[in-house]
Design an enzyme around this catalytic site. Sequence first.
Site, mmCIF file in Angstrom:
data_model
loop_
_atom_site.group_PDB
_atom_site.id
_atom_site.type_symbol
_atom_site.label_atom_id
_atom_site.label_comp_id
_atom_site.label_asym_id
_atom_site.label_seq_id
_atom_site.Cartn_x
_atom_site.Cartn_y
_atom_site.Cartn_z
ATOM 1 N N ASP A 242 -30.783 61.086 61.069
ATOM 2 C CA ASP A 242 -29.373 61.445 61.202
ATOM 3 C C ASP A 242 -28.474 60.476 60.436
ATOM 4 O O ASP A 242 -28.836 59.320 60.214
ATOM 5 C CB ASP A 242 -28.964 61.438 62.688
ATOM 6 C CG ASP A 242 -29.192 60.070 63.331
ATOM 7 O OD1 ASP A 242 -30.232 59.447 63.043
ATOM 8 O OD2 ASP A 242 -28.327 59.627 64.103
ATOM 9 N N GLU A 243 -27.322 60.981 60.046
ATOM 10 C CA GLU A 243 -26.210 60.166 59.526
ATOM 11 C C GLU A 243 -26.655 59.131 58.496
ATOM 12 O O GLU A 243 -26.284 57.959 58.574
ATOM 13 C CB GLU A 243 -25.496 59.458 60.703
ATOM 14 C CG GLU A 243 -24.926 60.428 61.702
ATOM 15 C CD GLU A 243 -24.209 59.749 62.877
ATOM 16 O OE1 GLU A 243 -23.120 60.218 63.239
ATOM 17 O OE2 GLU A 243 -24.730 58.746 63.426
ATOM 18 N N VAL A 244 -27.421 59.572 57.520
ATOM 19 C CA VAL A 244 -27.881 58.640 56.486
ATOM 20 C C VAL A 244 -26.684 58.239 55.611
ATOM 21 O O VAL A 244 -25.981 59.105 55.103
ATOM 22 C CB VAL A 244 -28.963 59.296 55.600
ATOM 23 C CG1 VAL A 244 -29.482 58.299 54.570
ATOM 24 C CG2 VAL A 244 -30.101 59.819 56.467
#
Length: 448
Positions: A242-244
Amino acid sequence: MLNDQHRNISHIIVFNGVKLLSDLFAPLALGVNESYELAVSAEGRVAISSQTAWGALRGLETLSQLVEYNFTTDTYSIHDVPFRMEDAPQFQHRGLLVDSARHFLPPIRLKRTIEAMSFAKLNVLHWHLTEDESFSMPSSSHPELAEKGAWSASERYSLHDVKDIVDFAQLHGVRVIPEFDMPGHVSSWSKSHAELFDPRCLERSRRLAFEPTKEVFDFLQGLLTEWATGVFHDQFFHLGGDEVPFECWERLSVSEGGKTYDTPPKLFRHFVGSMFRRVTGPLNRSAIFWDEAFVSADLPAEAVVQVWRDKKTLVRAVQAGHRALLSWGWYLDHLNEDWQGMYDNDPVGGVPEDQKDKVLGGEGCMWGETVDGSDQAPTVWPRLAAIAERLWSAPASSAAAAETRLGAFRCLLLRRGVAAGPTMGQGRAAPPGPGSCDQRSGDWGQLA
Ligand SMILES: *[C@@H]1O[C@H](CO)[C@@H](O)[C@H](O)[C@H]1NC(C)=O
Ligand SMILES: *[C@@H]1O[C@H](CO)[C@@H](O)[C@H](O)[C@H]1NC(C)=O
Ligand SMILES: *[C@@H]1O[C@H](CO)[C@@H](O)[C@H](O)[C@H]1NC(C)=O
């Protein structure tokens, strides 16, 4: 509801024991048969039968909730006997995510959480172990990760702690799925292993992402192998995704196997594909990823997708062949969301009939920004009980019909020492004034 004159009450409870139909040694795993049959005769003879030990455990939990203590007669009784009930979960995966990285959660707090989960027949502890903020997971091959990455010298787990929590969970019918979030949410790893990152990323960004190179994959595979062989025996590992922070990869180009990956989306696909192969191949584990890996990284169909951003993504994921978990709508750290909304959040709502069996269940998520040992329980409970009933029973009715039951369950939690908040109000509410738990009334308030 019958009143007492019309009820049959058994004051003598004889526990006839548990009969396992087969499969005494069925391991606790996704899809294990948790169904049970519970029968109580007019004379108070109790019998539970189930196919597995895990079903028996669920049956014993139900039994414990049916027995009442009478202060006048000093006896335990079960009402409305005789009866016979059959019970089985609708969803195989019924979980809670705990985040021990935004704030450290001591082993005793995790055990209390696991115990309370078993009261609600939840069966998965998704343990979000590593984050930007801290790294408290022990490793024998790389002790420096926690030595440098933990919040402090004492806010860490020992290997003994982690194994003990996994064993304790197993005894309560709870699988532990570890999450090692990557390639983003990994800043704490840089304190001991700067070489896992592109130097330009380290220089300009506070939020880091692993450099998707073969050396980094080898390092991660080594660590995951250590944890898979010695500590976490569940079939599933959660690899985040997630949310790289793509800004970390803006000027990066990586070549492997004759191919070049030179944009953040290509690098993300390369990372997810490589780690998926390493975890499912050499490690023989199944992998779960957050929904970004499905939306943006061509996740292989065998991977499980955990949906948090938007419920429509769950429908898309199962239609693309994935098995999926719902967490959208079940963020317990969203304090303004009440249990009613969580109760009414149906994981298979909008999913075509022939795809419904790909929805394995879901998880309440207890992100730890504003949660530590002081407020974790009243933030989780009673809203997690609403999610648990949704996942076990798949009720056809809405929250209104569950209100009395949930209120009673909250009182049970309090009696058993779980610091569950009141059902009125939103997350982490306090009681509004003096009053009874069982009656959910505040008569004394009228004195003011
Ligand atoms: C679980 O076991 C019960 C009792 O043997 C059986 O009736 C039921 O069909 C099984 N459920 C599944 C999903 O296999
Ligand atoms: C306890 O037992 C007494 C005597 O049988 C009965 O009158 C009373 O209603 C019982 N109390 C409860 C709460 O069931
Ligand atoms: C791989 O894992 C599966 C499921 O847990 C198991 O049945 C199988 O025996 C494992 N294979 C090897 C080679 O360990």
